[in-house]
Design a protein around this motif. Structure first.
Motif, PDB file in Angstrom:
ATOM      1  N   THR A  59       0.852  -1.181   0.000  1.00  0.00           N
ATOM      2  CA  THR A  59       0.000   0.000   0.000  1.00  0.00           C
ATOM      3  C   THR A  59       0.892   1.236   0.000  1.00  0.00           C
ATOM      4  O   THR A  59       1.890   1.295   0.720  1.00  0.00           O
ATOM      5  CB  THR A  59      -0.889   0.009   1.261  1.00  0.00           C
ATOM      6  N   ASP A 117       2.346   4.409   1.109  1.00  0.00           N
ATOM      7  CA  ASP A 117       2.381   5.054   2.417  1.00  0.00           C
ATOM      8  C   ASP A 117       2.730   6.532   2.292  1.00  0.00           C
ATOM      9  O   ASP A 117       2.250   7.347   3.059  1.00  0.00           O
ATOM     10  CB  ASP A 117       3.383   4.341   3.324  1.00  0.00           C
ATOM     11  N   SER A 118       3.582   6.875   1.327  1.00  0.00           N
ATOM     12  CA  SER A 118       3.891   8.283   1.073  1.00  0.00           C
ATOM     13  C   SER A 118       4.461   8.427  -0.337  1.00  0.00           C
ATOM     14  O   SER A 118       5.026   7.487  -0.898  1.00  0.00           O
ATOM     15  CB  SER A 118       4.875   8.844   2.105  1.00  0.00           C
ATOM     16  N   GLU A 151       7.128   5.554  -0.811  1.00  0.00           N
ATOM     17  CA  GLU A 151       7.266   4.615   0.301  1.00  0.00           C
ATOM     18  C   GLU A 151       6.072   3.667   0.255  1.00  0.00           C
ATOM     19  O   GLU A 151       4.928   4.107   0.201  1.00  0.00           O
ATOM     20  CB  GLU A 151       7.326   5.345   1.632  1.00  0.00           C
ATOM     21  N   ILE A 152       6.356   2.366   0.255  1.00  0.00           N
ATOM     22  CA  ILE A 152       5.332   1.337   0.169  1.00  0.00           C
ATOM     23  C   ILE A 152       5.305   0.562   1.485  1.00  0.00           C
ATOM     24  O   ILE A 152       6.348   0.127   1.977  1.00  0.00           O
ATOM     25  CB  ILE A 152       5.613   0.349  -0.992  1.00  0.00           C
ATOM     26  N   ARG A 153       4.102   0.396   2.043  1.00  0.00           N
ATOM     27  CA  ARG A 153       3.928  -0.458   3.225  1.00  0.00           C
ATOM     28  C   ARG A 153       3.722  -1.870   2.700  1.00  0.00           C
ATOM     29  O   ARG A 153       2.710  -2.190   2.094  1.00  0.00           O
ATOM     30  CB  ARG A 153       2.740  -0.004   4.065  1.00  0.00           C
ATOM     31  N   LYS A 202       7.822  -1.027   6.093  1.00  0.00           N
ATOM     32  CA  LYS A 202       7.707  -0.036   5.028  1.00  0.00           C
ATOM     33  C   LYS A 202       9.054   0.045   4.330  1.00  0.00           C
ATOM     34  O   LYS A 202      10.096  -0.160   4.951  1.00  0.00           O
ATOM     35  CB  LYS A 202       7.370   1.345   5.573  1.00  0.00           C
ATOM     36  N   PHE A 242      -1.810   8.264  -1.578  1.00  0.00           N
ATOM     37  CA  PHE A 242      -1.700   7.625  -0.272  1.00  0.00           C
ATOM     38  C   PHE A 242      -2.848   6.629  -0.085  1.00  0.00           C
ATOM     39  O   PHE A 242      -3.996   6.927  -0.365  1.00  0.00           O
ATOM     40  CB  PHE A 242      -1.742   8.678   0.839  1.00  0.00           C
ATOM     41  N   GLY A 243      -2.495   5.419   0.365  1.00  0.00           N
ATOM     42  CA  GLY A 243      -3.491   4.398   0.663  1.00  0.00           C
ATOM     43  C   GLY A 243      -3.855   3.488  -0.489  1.00  0.00           C
ATOM     44  O   GLY A 243      -4.577   2.514  -0.303  1.00  0.00           O
TER      45      GLY A 243
END
Length: 108
Positions: A49, A51-52, A61-63, A69, A85-86
């Motif tokens: 997902t 993240d930023s 940035e990927i969760r 992350k 985001f998300g």
């Protein structure tokens, strides 16, 4: 230059030896060697997902899991237009110039 010509032109003008085939049967070695030298970089497929998004630094940035992350460089700036985001995404990552880089991104 004249010395170089005198030394190397006779070698270049020599006919093929009797044991060398002229029918191209030994041409398989060249593409095989070329393929071994020019390997494509390994590609890793990941899901996560967003993240930023930091377009100024060309990074996303990927969760990847609830407790993990990871920051990735972006190869193509058009990817920034695709995600927010998300968003759940699937990415293809290669190491380019020493950095883990997103080379393909699809929304899931």
């Amino acid at each position: 230059m004249l010395v170089w010509s005198a030394a190397f032109l006779p070698v270049l003008a020599m006919p093929a030896s009797a044991d060398q085939s002229l029918d191209g049967s030994d041409a398989v070695a060249v593409p095989t060697l070329y393929a071994a030298i020019t390997r494509l970089p390994a590609t890793e497929q990941l899901r996560g997902t967003v993240d930023s998004v930091d377009q100024g630094n060309d990074t996303i940035e990927i969760r990847l899991s609830p407790d993990r992350k990871e920051l990735f460089k972006v190869q193509d700036g058009l990817i920034f237009d695709m995600v927010r985001f998300g968003d759940p995404v699937e990415i293809s990552v290669q190491i380019i110039s020493g950095a883990r880089t997103i080379v393909r991104l699809t929304e899931k």
